[in-house]
Write a protein that holds these residues in place. Structure first.
Motif, PDB file in Angstrom:
ATOM      1  N   ASP A   6      47.301  33.506  50.316  1.00  0.00           N
ATOM      2  CA  ASP A   6      46.077  33.003  49.684  1.00  0.00           C
ATOM      3  C   ASP A   6      45.028  34.101  49.521  1.00  0.00           C
ATOM      4  O   ASP A   6      44.305  34.142  48.518  1.00  0.00           O
ATOM      5  CB  ASP A   6      45.486  31.844  50.507  1.00  0.00           C
ATOM      6  CG  ASP A   6      46.244  30.546  50.273  1.00  0.00           C
ATOM      7  OD1 ASP A   6      47.178  30.539  49.454  1.00  0.00           O
ATOM      8  OD2 ASP A   6      45.897  29.539  50.930  1.00  0.00           O
ATOM      9  N   GLU A   7      44.942  34.987  50.513  1.00  0.00           N
ATOM     10  CA  GLU A   7      43.965  36.073  50.405  1.00  0.00           C
ATOM     11  C   GLU A   7      44.339  37.022  49.267  1.00  0.00           C
ATOM     12  O   GLU A   7      43.477  37.489  48.528  1.00  0.00           O
ATOM     13  CB  GLU A   7      43.849  36.835  51.742  1.00  0.00           C
ATOM     14  CG  GLU A   7      43.138  36.046  52.824  1.00  0.00           C
ATOM     15  CD  GLU A   7      41.748  35.538  52.413  1.00  0.00           C
ATOM     16  OE1 GLU A   7      40.882  36.368  52.082  1.00  0.00           O
ATOM     17  OE2 GLU A   7      41.543  34.312  52.414  1.00  0.00           O
ATOM     18  N   PHE A   8      45.628  37.308  49.121  1.00  0.00           N
ATOM     19  CA  PHE A   8      46.039  38.154  47.990  1.00  0.00           C
ATOM     20  C   PHE A   8      45.732  37.444  46.670  1.00  0.00           C
ATOM     21  O   PHE A   8      45.236  38.058  45.713  1.00  0.00           O
ATOM     22  CB  PHE A   8      47.528  38.533  48.054  1.00  0.00           C
ATOM     23  CG  PHE A   8      47.943  39.288  46.818  1.00  0.00           C
ATOM     24  CD1 PHE A   8      47.569  40.616  46.646  1.00  0.00           C
ATOM     25  CD2 PHE A   8      48.639  38.653  45.793  1.00  0.00           C
ATOM     26  CE1 PHE A   8      47.892  41.306  45.475  1.00  0.00           C
ATOM     27  CE2 PHE A   8      48.966  39.333  44.630  1.00  0.00           C
ATOM     28  CZ  PHE A   8      48.601  40.659  44.470  1.00  0.00           C
ATOM     29  N   HIS A   9      46.030  36.145  46.624  1.00  0.00           N
ATOM     30  CA  HIS A   9      45.770  35.351  45.417  1.00  0.00           C
ATOM     31  C   HIS A   9      44.284  35.455  45.029  1.00  0.00           C
ATOM     32  O   HIS A   9      43.936  35.720  43.878  1.00  0.00           O
ATOM     33  CB  HIS A   9      46.159  33.895  45.707  1.00  0.00           C
ATOM     34  CG  HIS A   9      46.286  33.017  44.500  1.00  0.00           C
ATOM     35  ND1 HIS A   9      47.194  31.995  44.413  1.00  0.00           N
ATOM     36  CD2 HIS A   9      45.594  32.975  43.334  1.00  0.00           C
ATOM     37  CE1 HIS A   9      47.064  31.376  43.245  1.00  0.00           C
ATOM     38  NE2 HIS A   9      46.091  31.956  42.581  1.00  0.00           N
ATOM     39  N   LYS A  10      43.411  35.294  46.040  1.00  0.00           N
ATOM     40  CA  LYS A  10      41.963  35.358  45.770  1.00  0.00           C
ATOM     41  C   LYS A  10      41.553  36.764  45.335  1.00  0.00           C
ATOM     42  O   LYS A  10      40.735  36.930  44.421  1.00  0.00           O
ATOM     43  CB  LYS A  10      41.176  34.947  47.019  1.00  0.00           C
ATOM     44  CG  LYS A  10      41.278  33.461  47.324  1.00  0.00           C
ATOM     45  CD  LYS A  10      40.404  33.124  48.535  1.00  0.00           C
ATOM     46  CE  LYS A  10      41.046  32.105  49.420  1.00  0.00           C
ATOM     47  NZ  LYS A  10      40.396  31.919  50.699  1.00  0.00           N
ATOM     48  N   LEU A  11      42.123  37.772  46.007  1.00  0.00           N
ATOM     49  CA  LEU A  11      41.819  39.159  45.642  1.00  0.00           C
ATOM     50  C   LEU A  11      42.189  39.416  44.187  1.00  0.00           C
ATOM     51  O   LEU A  11      41.402  39.971  43.408  1.00  0.00           O
ATOM     52  CB  LEU A  11      42.604  40.106  46.565  1.00  0.00           C
ATOM     53  CG  LEU A  11      42.501  41.598  46.270  1.00  0.00           C
ATOM     54  CD1 LEU A  11      41.118  42.135  46.612  1.00  0.00           C
ATOM     55  CD2 LEU A  11      43.567  42.370  47.064  1.00  0.00           C
ATOM     56  N   TYR A  12      43.382  38.998  43.829  1.00  0.00           N
ATOM     57  CA  TYR A  12      43.885  39.212  42.467  1.00  0.00           C
ATOM     58  C   TYR A  12      43.004  38.464  41.461  1.00  0.00           C
ATOM     59  O   TYR A  12      42.532  39.034  40.476  1.00  0.00           O
ATOM     60  CB  TYR A  12      45.337  38.728  42.377  1.00  0.00           C
ATOM     61  CG  TYR A  12      45.996  39.074  41.067  1.00  0.00           C
ATOM     62  CD1 TYR A  12      46.710  40.257  40.913  1.00  0.00           C
ATOM     63  CD2 TYR A  12      45.885  38.226  39.964  1.00  0.00           C
ATOM     64  CE1 TYR A  12      47.294  40.579  39.706  1.00  0.00           C
ATOM     65  CE2 TYR A  12      46.467  38.536  38.753  1.00  0.00           C
ATOM     66  CZ  TYR A  12      47.177  39.716  38.632  1.00  0.00           C
ATOM     67  OH  TYR A  12      47.747  40.036  37.433  1.00  0.00           O
ATOM     68  N   TYR A  13      42.776  37.170  41.737  1.00  0.00           N
ATOM     69  CA  TYR A  13      42.022  36.328  40.804  1.00  0.00           C
ATOM     70  C   TYR A  13      40.589  36.825  40.663  1.00  0.00           C
ATOM     71  O   TYR A  13      40.067  36.978  39.549  1.00  0.00           O
ATOM     72  CB  TYR A  13      42.036  34.877  41.285  1.00  0.00           C
ATOM     73  CG  TYR A  13      41.407  33.913  40.312  1.00  0.00           C
ATOM     74  CD1 TYR A  13      42.156  33.330  39.300  1.00  0.00           C
ATOM     75  CD2 TYR A  13      40.045  33.595  40.393  1.00  0.00           C
ATOM     76  CE1 TYR A  13      41.574  32.453  38.392  1.00  0.00           C
ATOM     77  CE2 TYR A  13      39.465  32.724  39.489  1.00  0.00           C
ATOM     78  CZ  TYR A  13      40.230  32.158  38.492  1.00  0.00           C
ATOM     79  OH  TYR A  13      39.648  31.297  37.591  1.00  0.00           O
ATOM     80  N   ASN A  14      39.948  37.101  41.800  1.00  0.00           N
ATOM     81  CA  ASN A  14      38.533  37.481  41.767  1.00  0.00           C
ATOM     82  C   ASN A  14      38.312  38.871  41.177  1.00  0.00           C
ATOM     83  O   ASN A  14      37.196  39.193  40.773  1.00  0.00           O
ATOM     84  CB  ASN A  14      37.924  37.380  43.164  1.00  0.00           C
ATOM     85  CG  ASN A  14      37.871  35.938  43.648  1.00  0.00           C
ATOM     86  OD1 ASN A  14      37.853  35.008  42.844  1.00  0.00           O
ATOM     87  ND2 ASN A  14      37.872  35.738  44.966  1.00  0.00           N
ATOM     88  N   SER A  15      39.353  39.683  41.119  1.00  0.00           N
ATOM     89  CA  SER A  15      39.224  41.004  40.492  1.00  0.00           C
ATOM     90  C   SER A  15      39.117  40.880  38.972  1.00  0.00           C
ATOM     91  O   SER A  15      38.759  41.833  38.286  1.00  0.00           O
ATOM     92  CB  SER A  15      40.453  41.868  40.817  1.00  0.00           C
ATOM     93  OG  SER A  15      41.555  41.473  40.013  1.00  0.00           O
ATOM     94  N   SER A  16      39.491  39.698  38.444  1.00  0.00           N
ATOM     95  CA  SER A  16      39.497  39.447  36.993  1.00  0.00           C
ATOM     96  C   SER A  16      40.475  40.327  36.233  1.00  0.00           C
ATOM     97  O   SER A  16      40.374  40.449  35.006  1.00  0.00           O
ATOM     98  CB  SER A  16      38.090  39.588  36.395  1.00  0.00           C
ATOM     99  OG  SER A  16      37.243  38.597  36.912  1.00  0.00           O
ATOM    100  N   VAL A  17      41.414  40.942  36.917  1.00  0.00           N
ATOM    101  CA  VAL A  17      42.394  41.778  36.216  1.00  0.00           C
ATOM    102  C   VAL A  17      43.211  40.950  35.231  1.00  0.00           C
ATOM    103  O   VAL A  17      43.711  41.467  34.227  1.00  0.00           O
ATOM    104  CB  VAL A  17      43.301  42.539  37.220  1.00  0.00           C
ATOM    105  CG1 VAL A  17      44.209  41.582  37.980  1.00  0.00           C
ATOM    106  CG2 VAL A  17      44.113  43.628  36.516  1.00  0.00           C
ATOM    107  N   TRP A  18      43.309  39.632  35.509  1.00  0.00           N
ATOM    108  CA  TRP A  18      44.056  38.761  34.577  1.00  0.00           C
ATOM    109  C   TRP A  18      43.342  38.643  33.226  1.00  0.00           C
ATOM    110  O   TRP A  18      43.934  38.188  32.254  1.00  0.00           O
ATOM    111  CB  TRP A  18      44.287  37.379  35.205  1.00  0.00           C
ATOM    112  CG  TRP A  18      43.048  36.727  35.752  1.00  0.00           C
ATOM    113  CD1 TRP A  18      42.504  36.913  37.000  1.00  0.00           C
ATOM    114  CD2 TRP A  18      42.175  35.818  35.082  1.00  0.00           C
ATOM    115  NE1 TRP A  18      41.358  36.164  37.143  1.00  0.00           N
ATOM    116  CE2 TRP A  18      41.135  35.478  35.978  1.00  0.00           C
ATOM    117  CE3 TRP A  18      42.186  35.238  33.805  1.00  0.00           C
ATOM    118  CZ2 TRP A  18      40.108  34.600  35.641  1.00  0.00           C
ATOM    119  CZ3 TRP A  18      41.154  34.354  33.474  1.00  0.00           C
ATOM    120  CH2 TRP A  18      40.135  34.048  34.385  1.00  0.00           C
ATOM    121  N   GLN A  19      42.047  39.047  33.201  1.00  0.00           N
ATOM    122  CA  GLN A  19      41.348  39.072  31.912  1.00  0.00           C
ATOM    123  C   GLN A  19      41.518  40.424  31.229  1.00  0.00           C
ATOM    124  O   GLN A  19      40.975  40.657  30.154  1.00  0.00           O
ATOM    125  CB  GLN A  19      39.869  38.762  32.117  1.00  0.00           C
ATOM    126  CG  GLN A  19      39.655  37.312  32.518  1.00  0.00           C
ATOM    127  CD  GLN A  19      38.224  37.001  32.917  1.00  0.00           C
ATOM    128  OE1 GLN A  19      37.610  37.750  33.676  1.00  0.00           O
ATOM    129  NE2 GLN A  19      37.699  35.906  32.424  1.00  0.00           N
TER     130      GLN A  19
END
Ligand SMILES: C[S@@+](CC[C@H](N)C(=O)[O-])C[C@H]1O[C@@H](n2cnc3c(N)ncnc32)[C@H](O)[C@@H]1O
Length: 206
Positions: A6-19
């Protein structure tokens, strides 16, 4: 273990790299691990038709078109309520403009599907619970047995990201499955540990 995931998921998501992720140069709002799952599903199901709600820049539709090129069959219809400029052009790809819930759009989807077609559906438009629930109810009938109804972004509203969102895709899936027993959550799609669509890969079993 779940804490780390979950922490990795949040790190990834909150970095906005998916944008800032692209397919063939076109922005695609998906996690690469989910794109791998889509590749596996498309190869297994070999759809004649993919229906997508939520085109945005067309990156996911172009990705689907590329996968269909690799299996040498199929076509895509993608729907968006907004005018999206500079959409990629591909012979397998058709765009329609309007709300995914509008009667005329549903009629266009019906007309796009021929009898006997294997159909895969991906829901990725308005992420409010009621909209997604309506989409699940309207589009589930197009999905053929053995294929998938994929509900995107079930990770929001604290599952585990964006806790402030309010009820969204995850809650819509939960309510949908209470009354529709033709679909089951495909747990095997959690194998990469992190997915933007937890419990969102719904397999049609009857
Ligand atoms: C998350 S983006 C889609 C991302 C795209 N599928 C991708 O992976 O790159 C959501 C899109 O849904 C569209 N949208 C919002 N409400 C809609 C509705 N009622 N019907 C159809 N599209 C809608 C928005 O205009 C936006 O382009």
């Amino acid at each position: 273990m779940n804490f780390i995931i979950d922490e990795f998921h949040k790190l990834y998501y909150n970095s906005s790299v998916w944008q800032n992720t692209k397919w063939l140069g076109v922005p695609i709002l998906k996690m690469p691990l989910d794109l791998m799952l889509y590749q596996e599903i498309i190869f297994e199901v070999k759809p004649d038709v993919i229906i997508e709600s939520g085109t945005f820049n067309g990156g996911s539709a172009l990705f689907f078109a590329s996968m269909l090129d690799l299996i040498n069959k199929g076509k895509i219809m993608t729907i968006d309520i907004a005018n999206q400029p500079n959409l990629p052009i591909h012979p397998r790809l058709s765009y329609i403009k309007g709300s995914s819930l509008a009667d005329d759009i549903i009629q266009e989807v019906e007309g796009f599907i021929k009898p006997g077609d294997v159909v895969l559906v991906c829901l990725d438009s308005d992420h409010s619970k009621q909209h997604v629930l309506n989409e699940l109810r309207l589009y589930s009938r197009f999905v053929t047995k053995g294929s998938y109804l994929i509900c995107e972004d079930t990770n929001i509203n604290g599952h585990p990201v964006l806790p402030s969102h309010g009820a969204g895709p995850m809650e819509a899936v939960q309510e949908f499955l209470q009354t529709n027993h033709d679909f089951t959550i495909d747990d095997s799609k959690h194998k990469f540990f992190v997915s933007f669509n937890p419990n969102g890969y719904l397999r049609k079993i009857k």
